[in-house]
Design an enzyme around this catalytic site. Sequence first.
Site, PDB file in Angstrom:
ATOM      1  CB  SER A 275     -92.600  11.696  47.360  1.00  0.00           C
ATOM      2  OG  SER A 275     -91.381  12.095  47.965  1.00  0.00           O
ATOM      3  CB  CYS A 276     -89.998   8.811  50.949  1.00  0.00           C
ATOM      4  SG  CYS A 276     -89.233  10.167  50.059  1.00  0.00           S
ATOM      5  CG  PHE A 277     -92.038   6.996  55.259  1.00  0.00           C
ATOM      6  CD1 PHE A 277     -90.694   6.910  54.922  1.00  0.00           C
ATOM      7  CD2 PHE A 277     -92.376   7.589  56.461  1.00  0.00           C
ATOM      8  CE1 PHE A 277     -89.714   7.417  55.760  1.00  0.00           C
ATOM      9  CE2 PHE A 277     -91.406   8.099  57.309  1.00  0.00           C
ATOM     10  CZ  PHE A 277     -90.076   8.013  56.967  1.00  0.00           C
TER      11      PHE A 277
END
Length: 451
Positions: A275-277
């Site tokens: 869910s981040c990079f």
Amino acid sequence: MITAYKRISFFGLGYVGLSTALCFANKTFTSIGVDIEEKKVRRIMGGKVPFYEMGLETLLKDCLDKGTFRCTTNPREAVMESDISFVTVGTPSQPNGNINLRYIKLVSRDLGEALKEKSNCYLVVVKSTVLPGTTLNNIKPILEKYSGKKCGHDFGLCFNPEFLREGNAIQDVLNPDRIIIGEYDIKSGDILAEFYRNFYGEKTPPIIRTNIPTAELIKYASNAFLATKISFINTIANICEKTPGVDVTTVAKAIGLDKRIGPHFLNAGLGYGGSCFPKDLKALIPYSKKSGYSPELLETVESVNENQPNKAVQLCKKFLGALKDKKIAILGLAFKPNTDDVREAVSIKIINILLADGAEIVVYDPAAVENAKKIFKERVKYASSMYECLQGADCCIIVTEWEEFKALKPEDLIKHMRTPALIDGRRITDPELFKDRVKYAAIGFGPKIVS
Ligand code: UGA
């Protein structure tokens, strides 16, 4: 003299909010969690963590027993009973890549309204990942509007990015490499720095104090660099695969010994997910372009990562030819081990391509099956063990490097599969054990030297 604030609240009980709230509540502080989802709050109060995070449920039970943590849906209650609020709501991507500030804005309004009644100086600390400028241009005005108070005078404001990894959240809260404090004014920064020194004591890591936009950019720069490291080693892996006798794992180990490069985040594979990079690059690239600079390096990092999952499909076709009606076993659905999170997981991309090619898919994951079912429904079969997944398959692809997959042996493939063939997408098997016994391919593992 700075007051040592000991009562804290967390707005947003995802893995960042809940893990951090509990680590603090287990030692030194009392913390209150706030979430808009009533069901989630009830579940947490009943001692259940609503997602899979190692060690967190035990910590939750301990803190509930000690009475140092509780949660509520009532923001006012949380503000009245704390001195610092951390904003830890999600900032998901919109289809155009921009981050969705909906939750951030709702929390800012709730905090503002509650602050109206607060008489002592209060500190708001934003931890959610937001683009440079957001805290000052979007969050601060809402806090001031709904509280009727002035930032820097009646309440303090900081941006304090978090660097927790899913699956390692507790360890990462307890042993951070650094603390970044983006401060609206010196007093706000002093309060937050003192808060952390109070918690970490002698183990306090380096604290970098700066302005808010710099702290906001540090979070993006950090994730963009890690993503770059992964796309870099995957590029080298793709070159290794074309080069007889060369294995990327040896190359990565050797270059990682150079202190300027470092050994971490050099595991070649099928690409990064989570869910981040992906979300952060998708936001940073247009942000930069809008500001007048085209960040070509980051665009390439993204495109290398988008292509990397296709490698598994190409290797599969190399072994099996047309994939129609071929049975493919997928080991691993989560975007990485030790989580049940399948957001932007490489497994989704690979399975969708294989299904479009007419293959029959069987999947196994130690934790993420329930979340994968919401995506694939009846379109794939779900096995309840690694060995059941292999049963009758024509090819097996390791997509996530779960510990239990490391026990896989050539005999298991020979015993269970219709045609024993393995594609190691995460480099967890020893090529020397497999390559002469089954059809075997691995990311970054070059062909045999023919002399
Ligand atoms: C990442 C950062 O590591 C955290 O510091 C940050 O706080 C977090 O994003 C965030 O922004 O909130 P996370 O998404 O939990 O944490 O996962 P990572 O452990 O960083 O892994 C991300 C992806 O990179 C995974 O798909 C993993 O399989 C892949 N990866 C990682 C590789 O392909 N190779 C590597 O060498 C390392």
